[in-house]
Design a protein around this motif. Structure first.
Motif, PDB file in Angstrom:
ATOM      1  N   CYS A 191      -6.789   1.099  11.381  1.00 15.33           N
ATOM      2  CA  CYS A 191      -5.676   0.214  11.007  1.00 15.33           C
ATOM      3  C   CYS A 191      -5.385  -0.657  12.221  1.00 15.33           C
ATOM      4  O   CYS A 191      -4.747  -0.210  13.184  1.00 15.33           O
ATOM      5  CB  CYS A 191      -4.446   1.033  10.617  1.00 15.33           C
ATOM      6  N   PRO A 236      -3.357  -3.209  12.939  1.00  7.67           N
ATOM      7  CA  PRO A 236      -1.989  -3.417  13.447  1.00  7.67           C
ATOM      8  C   PRO A 236      -1.239  -2.116  13.740  1.00  7.67           C
ATOM      9  O   PRO A 236      -0.012  -2.134  13.878  1.00  7.67           O
ATOM     10  CB  PRO A 236      -1.319  -4.204  12.325  1.00  7.67           C
ATOM     11  N   PHE A 288       0.864  -1.180   0.000  1.00  4.89           N
ATOM     12  CA  PHE A 288       0.000   0.000   0.000  1.00  4.89           C
ATOM     13  C   PHE A 288       0.900   1.228   0.000  1.00  4.89           C
ATOM     14  O   PHE A 288       1.630   1.478   0.952  1.00  4.89           O
ATOM     15  CB  PHE A 288      -0.967  -0.038   1.195  1.00  4.89           C
ATOM     16  N   CYS A 297       2.405  -3.595   7.613  1.00  3.46           N
ATOM     17  CA  CYS A 297       1.046  -3.545   7.048  1.00  3.46           C
ATOM     18  C   CYS A 297       0.495  -4.953   6.850  1.00  3.46           C
ATOM     19  O   CYS A 297       1.168  -5.825   6.315  1.00  3.46           O
ATOM     20  CB  CYS A 297       1.105  -2.796   5.721  1.00  3.46           C
ATOM     21  N   HIS A 298      -0.756  -5.163   7.262  1.00  2.00           N
ATOM     22  CA  HIS A 298      -1.396  -6.472   7.111  1.00  2.00           C
ATOM     23  C   HIS A 298      -2.189  -6.587   5.807  1.00  2.00           C
ATOM     24  O   HIS A 298      -2.919  -7.549   5.625  1.00  2.00           O
ATOM     25  CB  HIS A 298      -2.329  -6.742   8.300  1.00  2.00           C
ATOM     26  N   MET A 299      -2.093  -5.579   4.955  1.00  2.00           N
ATOM     27  CA  MET A 299      -2.722  -5.624   3.632  1.00  2.00           C
ATOM     28  C   MET A 299      -4.233  -5.849   3.715  1.00  2.00           C
ATOM     29  O   MET A 299      -4.821  -6.500   2.852  1.00  2.00           O
ATOM     30  CB  MET A 299      -2.096  -6.728   2.764  1.00  2.00           C
ATOM     31  N   CYS A 300      -4.866  -5.300   4.759  1.00  2.89           N
ATOM     32  CA  CYS A 300      -6.306  -5.527   4.918  1.00  2.89           C
ATOM     33  C   CYS A 300      -7.120  -4.665   3.960  1.00  2.89           C
ATOM     34  O   CYS A 300      -8.291  -4.926   3.731  1.00  2.89           O
ATOM     35  CB  CYS A 300      -6.729  -5.250   6.356  1.00  2.89           C
ATOM     36  N   GLY A 301      -6.520  -3.601   3.448  1.00  3.52           N
ATOM     37  CA  GLY A 301      -7.199  -2.766   2.452  1.00  3.52           C
ATOM     38  C   GLY A 301      -8.074  -1.677   3.038  1.00  3.52           C
ATOM     39  O   GLY A 301      -8.648  -0.884   2.299  1.00  3.52           O
ATOM     40  N   ARG A 302      -8.176  -1.581   4.371  1.00  2.93           N
ATOM     41  CA  ARG A 302      -9.119  -0.596   4.942  1.00  2.93           C
ATOM     42  C   ARG A 302      -8.737   0.839   4.615  1.00  2.93           C
ATOM     43  O   ARG A 302      -9.580   1.713   4.582  1.00  2.93           O
ATOM     44  CB  ARG A 302      -9.177  -0.772   6.473  1.00  2.93           C
ATOM     45  N   CYS A 303      -7.439   1.069   4.404  1.00  5.86           N
ATOM     46  CA  CYS A 303      -7.013   2.456   4.154  1.00  5.86           C
ATOM     47  C   CYS A 303      -6.946   2.772   2.665  1.00  5.86           C
ATOM     48  O   CYS A 303      -6.579   3.888   2.297  1.00  5.86           O
ATOM     49  CB  CYS A 303      -5.652   2.708   4.798  1.00  5.86           C
ATOM     50  N   LEU A 361      -0.261   5.563   9.268  1.00  3.58           N
ATOM     51  CA  LEU A 361      -0.536   5.593   7.823  1.00  3.58           C
ATOM     52  C   LEU A 361       0.257   6.664   7.077  1.00  3.58           C
ATOM     53  O   LEU A 361       0.847   6.402   6.034  1.00  3.58           O
ATOM     54  CB  LEU A 361      -2.032   5.819   7.578  1.00  3.58           C
ATOM     55  N   MET A 372       3.832   5.658   6.526  1.00  2.00           N
ATOM     56  CA  MET A 372       4.142   4.280   6.111  1.00  2.00           C
ATOM     57  C   MET A 372       4.997   4.321   4.836  1.00  2.00           C
ATOM     58  O   MET A 372       4.606   4.883   3.825  1.00  2.00           O
ATOM     59  CB  MET A 372       2.835   3.526   5.864  1.00  2.00           C
TER      60      MET A 372
END
Ligand code: SF4
Length: 474
Positions: free
Chosen positions: A223, A225, A201, A238-244, A229, A232
């Motif tokens: 976020c 973890p 990201f 980053c856990h690559m969850c996509g929320r941001c 942001l 970064m």
């Protein structure tokens, strides 16, 4: 979440010019489909609990049990033959998507945090050494109790970690993953391997600034973890969850060179604990942990020690055993470690870690010094170039379990030797390339850079030699 994307005319030139690509769309898709991700995570939690608990309720499998006929064998194969090696590989390929999208512990700790006490994270938890220390302890303890072979130790180690994750989540943070960020025994390894991922990201600072100047006030992003942001710069945490994804129009999933983070980001903030994890952990401890059961040296040392103990009339270390949760103890399977076995096993792993790690440290120091006056930050940066080789070793060690388990069921995978040799060679070349690029940041004198690279190749020798001996000599 409101993204607060600026109109095209107001956007930073670089971002305005960049057309949204398939990766940015994928990031946005993740951002919009958090419910689907949650459902997937809880499905994984259910499968994980079944595979963890059901085998301990069943008798140990006999020699006629196959992966496809026995739940214990199946769970063993799923955990150690598929899950671990391919999560390691997957993290190097797509970053920590396992952590953010699938990991059952991550889902459990975040849920516990959503209903828990929400206390502030105490300082002792944020100590940078925990991932390295926890990784070392679980690696050695796993060997002492034969975690790859039996369901009870698997329940104890994986289940214990899950309970600890839930407890930490319940106590600290609100909707956060304090456990994953600071304490998970494999978070250090994942953080290293994610640096190799060609996806991350990406944060555009100029776009962020413009969004702020334009008075955009997007809603908060959770976020889990706890990644800062705005600052970064890499994929490590980053856990690559996509929320941001899309936040302030400045964050998007993007491709990058797999060399980029190690060469251009990792040197900016030296992390001594990462160096210890790479050099003494992944290239030392892990090698010993996978080697000891095949080592003819360990057998000779054991015979020598036993003879000396018998001549001195001290036989209790040869006769005494311990409960299964201290040392392997399965008499019906003819698999029992005595105190002598256990002590030598631990000594072998530690000796291997110190010998390999010590030699690597010396050669890395020489490589660093070849580039000019001593600088600790440069030493730690050079150590980062070892990540491809270190990661390849962990993958090879774990995938050896896959090969062994399938072979014991009569399934012979073709070209295993060739694949292992290719992985080792490619990883060695990749590490050497990273080293060469890093030397270019610190010196423009070719002779110095060649000297540094030569010493760095010396640093790669112990791990390569150890894997070669394990796979092709013993
Ligand atoms: S920075 Fe945080 S919110 Fe954004 S993708 Fe990574 S883990 Fe998710």
């Amino acid at each position: 979440m409101t993204t607060c994307t600026l109109p095209e005319r107001d956007r930073a030139p670089a971002l305005a010019a960049a057309q949204p690509d398939v990766w940015a769309h994928l990031g946005d898709w993740l951002q919009r489909h958090q419910r689907t991700i949650h459902k997937t995570q809880w499905t994984v939690v259910a499968i994980y609990l079944v595979l963890l608990i059901v085998p301990v309720l069943r008798p140990l499998p006999d020699n006629a049990a196959y992966i496809w006929t026995n739940v214990t064998r199946f769970a063993q194969f799923a955990f150690w033959g598929i899950w671990w090696p391919f999560v390691i590989l997957g993290t190097a390929l797509v970053g920590r998507m396992w952590c953010g999208l699938l990991c059952p512990e991550g889902a459990i700790t975040e849920y516990a945090s959503s209903v828990g006490r929400a206390r502030a994270t105490p300082r002792w938890i944020t100590w940078a050494g925990w991932p390295t220390v926890a990784f070392a302890i679980t690696t050695i303890y796993g060997q002492m109790v034969s975690v790859y072979q039996y369901p009870l130790p698997t329940l104890l180690i994986l289940g214990g970690s899950t309970v600890a994750a839930a407890a930490v989540g319940y106590l600290y943070g609100r909707n956060k993953r304090v456990w994953c960020r600071y304490l998970c025994p494999v978070s250090g390894v994942f953080a290293l391997l994610a640096k190799l991922a060609p996806l991350h990201f990406h944060v555009d600072p100029e776009q962020w600034r413009q969004s702020q100047s334009a008075g955009c006030r997007p809603g908060p992003v959770n976020c889990a973890p706890l990644v800062p942001l705005k600052n970064m710069r890499g994929a490590s945490a980053c856990h690559m969850c996509g929320r941001c994804s899309g936040f302030r129009g400045a964050i998007r999933l993007a491709r990058r060179s797999p060399n980029n983070e190690i060469v251009h980001v990792a040197g900016q903030t030296p992390k001594p604990w990462e160096t210890i994890l790479i050099v003494f952990g992944l290239m030392g401890l892990v090698v010993g942990a996978f080697q000891w059961s095949s080592s003819p040296f360990l057998i000779s040392i054991k015979q020598w020690a036993a003879q000396n103990l018998i001549s001195a009339n001290v036989t209790w270390p040869l006769d005494t055993t311990a409960p299964w949760w201290v040392l392997t103890n399965y008499p019906l399977k003819n698999d029992v470690l005595t105190l002598l076995d256990g002590a030598l096993l631990i000594a072998y792993i530690f000796a291997g870690a110190l010998a390999c790690g010590g030699a690597i440290t010396l050669m890395l120091a020489l490589a660093t010094r070849s580039l000019g006056s001593w600088k600790a930050a440069r030493f730690h940066h050079m150590a980062q170039a070892l990540i491809p080789l270190a990661g390849a070793g962990v993958f090879l060690g774990l995938s050896a379990l896959t090969v062994t388990q399938l072979r014991s069921d009569g399934i012979m995978l073709p070209y295993v030797s060739e694949a292992r040799a290719s992985i080792l060679i490619l990883a060695t070349l990749w590490s050497a390339t990273l080293c060469w690029k890093i030397t270019g940041l610190y010196s423009d004198r070719t002779a110095r850079r060649i000297a540094a690279l030569a010493a760095f190749c010396g640093a790669m020798l112990p791990a390569n030699a150890a894997w070669f001996v394990l796979f092709w000599v013993w």
